[in-house]
Write a protein that holds these residues in place. Sequence first.
Motif, PDB file in Angstrom:
ATOM      1  N   ASN A   1       0.834  -1.190   0.000  1.00 23.71           N
ATOM      2  CA  ASN A   1       0.000   0.000   0.000  1.00 23.71           C
ATOM      3  C   ASN A   1       0.872   1.244   0.000  1.00 23.71           C
ATOM      4  O   ASN A   1       1.997   1.215   0.496  1.00 23.71           O
ATOM      5  N   CYS A   2       0.337   2.326  -0.497  1.00 24.12           N
ATOM      6  CA  CYS A   2       1.045   3.602  -0.475  1.00 24.12           C
ATOM      7  C   CYS A   2       1.303   4.001   0.979  1.00 24.12           C
ATOM      8  O   CYS A   2       0.397   3.940   1.806  1.00 24.12           O
ATOM      9  N   THR A   3       2.538   4.372   1.297  1.00 27.54           N
ATOM     10  CA  THR A   3       2.885   4.734   2.672  1.00 27.54           C
ATOM     11  C   THR A   3       2.107   5.950   3.136  1.00 27.54           C
ATOM     12  O   THR A   3       1.751   6.071   4.304  1.00 27.54           O
ATOM     13  N   PHE A   4       1.835   6.857   2.220  1.00 27.23           N
ATOM     14  CA  PHE A   4       1.202   8.111   2.629  1.00 27.23           C
ATOM     15  C   PHE A   4      -0.322   8.025   2.641  1.00 27.23           C
ATOM     16  O   PHE A   4      -0.938   8.221   3.684  1.00 27.23           O
ATOM     17  N   CYS A   5      -0.925   7.696   1.498  1.00 27.48           N
ATOM     18  CA  CYS A   5      -2.393   7.756   1.437  1.00 27.48           C
ATOM     19  C   CYS A   5      -3.043   6.416   1.716  1.00 27.48           C
ATOM     20  O   CYS A   5      -4.225   6.364   2.034  1.00 27.48           O
ATOM     21  N   GLY A   6      -2.271   5.307   1.621  1.00 26.00           N
ATOM     22  CA  GLY A   6      -2.832   4.008   1.965  1.00 26.00           C
ATOM     23  C   GLY A   6      -3.506   3.274   0.817  1.00 26.00           C
ATOM     24  O   GLY A   6      -4.049   2.197   1.015  1.00 26.00           O
TER      25      GLY A   6
ATOM     26  N   PHE B   1       5.077   4.847  -2.786  1.00 30.77           N
ATOM     27  CA  PHE B   1       4.224   5.982  -3.159  1.00 30.77           C
ATOM     28  C   PHE B   1       3.394   5.634  -4.384  1.00 30.77           C
ATOM     29  O   PHE B   1       3.914   5.077  -5.354  1.00 30.77           O
ATOM     30  N   CYS B   2       2.100   5.988  -4.343  1.00 33.96           N
ATOM     31  CA  CYS B   2       1.227   5.699  -5.479  1.00 33.96           C
ATOM     32  C   CYS B   2       1.329   6.814  -6.509  1.00 33.96           C
ATOM     33  O   CYS B   2       1.042   6.617  -7.680  1.00 33.96           O
ATOM     34  N   SER B   3       1.725   8.026  -6.062  1.00 37.68           N
ATOM     35  CA  SER B   3       1.727   9.158  -6.982  1.00 37.68           C
ATOM     36  C   SER B   3       2.759  10.182  -6.550  1.00 37.68           C
ATOM     37  O   SER B   3       3.253  10.146  -5.427  1.00 37.68           O
ATOM     38  N   MET B   4       3.055  11.100  -7.446  1.00 34.91           N
ATOM     39  CA  MET B   4       3.956  12.210  -7.144  1.00 34.91           C
ATOM     40  C   MET B   4       3.361  13.065  -6.024  1.00 34.91           C
ATOM     41  O   MET B   4       4.088  13.646  -5.216  1.00 34.91           O
ATOM     42  N   LYS B   5       2.028  13.128  -5.971  1.00 38.37           N
ATOM     43  CA  LYS B   5       1.346  13.892  -4.923  1.00 38.37           C
ATOM     44  C   LYS B   5       1.731  13.364  -3.537  1.00 38.37           C
ATOM     45  O   LYS B   5       2.119  14.135  -2.646  1.00 38.37           O
ATOM     46  N   CYS B   6       1.671  12.041  -3.373  1.00 46.42           N
ATOM     47  CA  CYS B   6       1.995  11.440  -2.086  1.00 46.42           C
ATOM     48  C   CYS B   6       3.472  11.608  -1.771  1.00 46.42           C
ATOM     49  O   CYS B   6       3.846  11.898  -0.635  1.00 46.42           O
ATOM     50  N   GLU B   7       4.318  11.431  -2.786  1.00 49.19           N
ATOM     51  CA  GLU B   7       5.762  11.547  -2.589  1.00 49.19           C
ATOM     52  C   GLU B   7       6.124  12.946  -2.103  1.00 49.19           C
ATOM     53  O   GLU B   7       6.863  13.115  -1.134  1.00 49.19           O
TER      54      GLU B   7
END
Length: 68
Positions: free
Chosen positions: A3-8, A29-35
């Motif tokens: 899962n994405c560490t930030f948004c899940g 990270f799923c996206s540049m936004k989360c990164e």
Amino acid sequence: MPNCTFCGHLLEKGTGKMFVYISGQIDYFCSMKCEKNLLKLKRKPLFTRWTEKYRQEHRKKKEEATKK
Ligand SMILES: [Zn+2]
């Protein structure tokens, strides 16, 4: 898949990014936004409204508030 560490959100095969720190800790990270939110803006998932961690945390608080 992780899962994405930030948004899940669940990362699908062939998407997202694995970020490895010098210490050996691994973040996904799923996206540049989360990164950017985690590494550049240094936001915390628990205090960022659109993440799964925030939603879970505040769902609990809402339920507790309605019980009382
Ligand atoms: Zn994400």
